[in-house]
Design an enzyme around this catalytic site. Structure first.
Site, PDB file in Angstrom:
ATOM      1  CE1 TYR A  37       3.864   9.546   5.835  1.00  0.00           C
ATOM      2  CE2 TYR A  37       1.199  10.336   6.444  1.00  0.00           C
ATOM      3  CZ  TYR A  37       2.817   9.588   5.978  1.00  0.00           C
ATOM      4  OH  TYR A  37       2.114   8.408   4.914  1.00  0.00           O
ATOM      5  CE  LYS A  93       3.267   8.790   2.402  1.00  0.00           C
ATOM      6  NZ  LYS A  93       3.855   7.671   1.973  1.00  0.00           N
ATOM      7  CB  THR A 112       1.024  -1.523   7.808  1.00  0.00           C
ATOM      8  OG1 THR A 112       1.632   0.183   7.307  1.00  0.00           O
ATOM      9  CG2 THR A 112       0.725  -2.243   6.529  1.00  0.00           C
TER      10      THR A 112
HETATM   11  N1  LIG Z   1      -0.409   1.776   6.401  1.00  0.00           N
HETATM   12  C1  LIG Z   1      -0.962   2.979   6.064  1.00  0.00           C
HETATM   13  O1  LIG Z   1      -2.094   3.825   6.805  1.00  0.00           O
HETATM   14  C2  LIG Z   1      -0.670   4.479   5.161  1.00  0.00           C
HETATM   15  C3  LIG Z   1      -2.240   5.019   4.973  1.00  0.00           C
HETATM   16  C4  LIG Z   1      -1.443   6.704   4.220  1.00  0.00           C
HETATM   17  C5  LIG Z   1      -0.360   5.830   2.925  1.00  0.00           C
HETATM   18  N2  LIG Z   1       0.633   5.305   3.758  1.00  0.00           N
HETATM   19  C6  LIG Z   1       1.564   4.564   2.476  1.00  0.00           C
HETATM   20  O2  LIG Z   1       1.810   3.956   1.800  1.00  0.00           O
HETATM   21  C7  LIG Z   1       3.533   3.786   2.226  1.00  0.00           C
HETATM   22  C8  LIG Z   1       3.585   1.518   2.497  1.00  0.00           C
HETATM   23  O3  LIG Z   1       3.562   2.045   3.547  1.00  0.00           O
HETATM   24  P1  LIG Z   1       3.418   0.948   4.154  1.00  0.00           P
HETATM   25  O4  LIG Z   1       1.911   0.891   5.504  1.00  0.00           O
HETATM   26  O5  LIG Z   1       2.910  -0.099   3.649  1.00  0.00           O
HETATM   27  O6  LIG Z   1       4.118   0.780   5.808  1.00  0.00           O
HETATM   28  P2  LIG Z   1       5.645   0.139   5.385  1.00  0.00           P
HETATM   29  O7  LIG Z   1       5.020  -1.209   6.063  1.00  0.00           O
HETATM   30  O8  LIG Z   1       6.127   0.455   6.475  1.00  0.00           O
HETATM   31  O9  LIG Z   1       6.139  -0.171   4.758  1.00  0.00           O
HETATM   32  C9  LIG Z   1       6.981   0.920   4.666  1.00  0.00           C
HETATM   33  C10 LIG Z   1       8.216   0.296   3.416  1.00  0.00           C
HETATM   34  O10 LIG Z   1       9.657   1.594   3.133  1.00  0.00           O
HETATM   35  C11 LIG Z   1      10.401   1.177   3.248  1.00  0.00           C
HETATM   36  N3  LIG Z   1      11.603   2.359   3.160  1.00  0.00           N
HETATM   37  C12 LIG Z   1      11.334   2.805   4.550  1.00  0.00           C
HETATM   38  N4  LIG Z   1      12.108   4.213   4.246  1.00  0.00           N
HETATM   39  C13 LIG Z   1      13.207   3.397   3.537  1.00  0.00           C
HETATM   40  C14 LIG Z   1      14.220   4.157   2.593  1.00  0.00           C
HETATM   41  N5  LIG Z   1      15.071   5.008   3.069  1.00  0.00           N
HETATM   42  N6  LIG Z   1      14.620   3.422   1.577  1.00  0.00           N
HETATM   43  C15 LIG Z   1      14.290   2.552   1.226  1.00  0.00           C
HETATM   44  N7  LIG Z   1      12.481   1.518   1.629  1.00  0.00           N
HETATM   45  C16 LIG Z   1      12.096   3.197   2.789  1.00  0.00           C
HETATM   46  C17 LIG Z   1      10.457   0.063   4.421  1.00  0.00           C
HETATM   47  O11 LIG Z   1      10.839  -0.357   4.814  1.00  0.00           O
HETATM   48  P3  LIG Z   1      12.310  -0.603   5.669  1.00  0.00           P
HETATM   49  O12 LIG Z   1      11.565   0.700   6.687  1.00  0.00           O
HETATM   50  O13 LIG Z   1      13.252  -1.779   6.143  1.00  0.00           O
HETATM   51  O14 LIG Z   1      13.859   0.265   4.869  1.00  0.00           O
HETATM   52  C18 LIG Z   1       9.458  -0.334   3.722  1.00  0.00           C
HETATM   53  O15 LIG Z   1       9.137  -1.724   2.751  1.00  0.00           O
HETATM   54  C19 LIG Z   1       4.173   4.564   2.566  1.00  0.00           C
HETATM   55  O16 LIG Z   1       4.220   5.432   1.618  1.00  0.00           O
HETATM   56  C20 LIG Z   1       3.097   5.138   4.077  1.00  0.00           C
HETATM   57  O17 LIG Z   1       2.946   5.722   4.083  1.00  0.00           O
HETATM   58  C21 LIG Z   1      -0.146   4.097   4.218  1.00  0.00           C
END
Ligand SMILES: NC(=O)c1ccc[n+]([C@@H]2O[C@H](COP(=O)([O-])OP(=O)(O)OC[C@H]3O[C@@H](n4cnc5c(N)ncnc54)[C@H](OP(=O)(O)O)[C@@H]3O)[C@@H](O)[C@H]2O)c1
Ligand SMILES: *[C@@H]1O[C@H](CO)[C@@H](O)[C@H](O)[C@H]1NC(C)=O
Ligand SMILES: *[C@@H]1O[C@H](CO)[C@@H](O)[C@H](O)[C@H]1NC(C)=O
Length: 324
Positions: free
Chosen positions: A205, A209, A242
């Site tokens: 992961y 990133k 999330t």
């Molecule tokens: N939450 C945190 O604390 C945090 C911290 C740092 C960075 N981030 C980053 O923020 C971004 C959004 O994450 P989030 O927290 O909103 O998580 P989330 O609710 O799990 O959303 C992730 C999204 O990515 C989509 N996705 C996953 N695999 C995919 C694929 N193969 N093709 C197309 N879409 C795909 C998922 O859709 P499906 O799985 O339904 O297909 C979902 O819509 C991510 O890049 C994550 O690494 C989050």
């Protein structure tokens, strides 16, 4: 040695996480100022059907932009579209099938998009997976690398001409990568990007990133030097409550859900910096680029400045994607 290289990224990522939590405990979440209307502008948001991406889509649609959600799950995508249309009756939101774990799906998505002859002003590379069990994408890449980085790399590369065509000096097209503070625990293993030799979901992961923002200094500079009206920046959304955390080891998952309510940001708060870098007039042209967290520009970790690493990753990525 191999046990150490397995355990170190794990320790490091939790230390980074702990630090972020402490910072979040004592600082207020960035509040997005009022952004200009976006009528006539077009944006693509990957993974925009839920979580942070959904809030980004919702806000942009509310400002009048045409927003295309690129996602894997059609049901989830259409539900998101319906919910946003219920809130903003005039919203121009759409769902398009895009599985970043399949290079063919990425190519098809771009083909369909280009077939419509629409402009593209904003590309948000937001979709991501975290700590998924070891597995391969359709093309045989390790999941984190394939979805978070390589899929987005191909998507961006294929859309770059459209972004260039639509950018103007006074209003550049923008690419925003949703990275993570976890990049600080990341190490790029050029000789084993796939993690086939020593797999660690944590390491994978962080590496993905870090890879997603390794070109932050480069792409931006190259585009500006080349006279193209496209800017690119990376964003850390903070620790946001999330579904991303669902693959956490179950005892930790329990602790996480308990702590999340108190210390994690909400998806709306997580989306604020992404929206700011995508929409704010304050980041126009030369003032664009960089790495942003909680509404502010921040330095990235030292490996992101390493020219040899940048070059090595670029070569390795092109080889994996079969690009010239
Ligand atoms: N939450 C945190 O604390 C945090 C911290 C740092 C960075 N981030 C980053 O923020 C971004 C959004 O994450 P989030 O927290 O909103 O998580 P989330 O609710 O799990 O959303 C992730 C999204 O990515 C989509 N996705 C996953 N695999 C995919 C694929 N193969 N093709 C197309 N879409 C795909 C998922 O859709 P499906 O799985 O339904 O297909 C979902 O819509 C991510 O890049 C994550 O690494 C989050
Ligand atoms: C990644 O794994 C796939 C499938 O095992 C393999 O075809 C490819 O050569 C590997 N690439 C690298 C750089 O290890
Ligand atoms: C965002 O990711 C794309 C695809 O990997 C890359 O081309 C671009 O340089 C990245 N931008 C930044 C600011 O890191």
């Amino acid at each position: 040695m191999s046990f150490l290289s397995y355990i170190l990224p794990i320790i490091k990522i939790y230390l980074v996480g702990l630090k972020v939590l402490l910072v979040q405990m004592f600082s207020r979440a960035f509040r997005l100022p009022a952004m200009p209307r976006q009528d006539g502008r077009v944006a693509i948001v990957t993974g925009g059907a839920r979580g942070i991406g959904y809030e980004v889509v919702r806000h942009m649609a509310g400002l009048g932009a045409r927003v295309i959600i690129g996602g894997r799950d059609e049901q989830e995508g259409l539900t998101a579209v319906r919910r946003i249309r219920e809130e903003y009756r005039e919203a121009k939101v759409e769902f398009e099938q895009l599985d970043l774990a399949s290079l063919q799906s990425v190519r098809r998505f771009v083909q369909r998009f280009k077939g419509r002859g629409l402009p593209l002003n904003i590309l948000i590379n937001n979709a991501g997976v975290m700590l998924v069990p070891e597995g391969r994408t359709e093309d045989g890449f390790e999941q984190h690398l394939g979805v978070n980085y390589l899929g987005h790399l191909l998507l961006t590369w294929l859309l770059l001409d459209t972004l260039k065509d639509c950018g103007k000096r006074s209003s550049c097209s923008r690419v925003v990568n949703v990275s993570s503070s976890a990049h600080r625990a990341g190490r790029i293993r050029l000789d084993d990007l796939n993690g086939s030799r020593c797999y660690s979901a944590h390491g994978a992961y962080c590496q993905s990133k870090l890879a997603l923002l390794l070109f932050s200094s480069r792409l931006h500079d190259e585009l500006q030097d080349g006279g193209f009206a496209v800017t690119s920046c990376a964003v850390d959304p903070g620790m946001v409550d999330t579904a991303l955390y669902r693959h956490l080891w179950s005892p930790l998952r329990l602790a996480q859900s308990a702590v999340a309510r108190l210390l994690f940001r909400t998806p709306v708060e997580g989306a604020a910096t992404v929206l700011y870098t995508a929409l704010s007039p304050a980041l126009e042209g030369e003032r664009g680029g960089g790495y942003w967290s909680n509404g502010r520009r921040e330095p990235t970790s030292p490996p992101t400045f390493d020219p040899a690493l940048q070059l090595g990753l670029r070569e390795a990525s092109r080889r994996l994607l079969g690009l010239q």
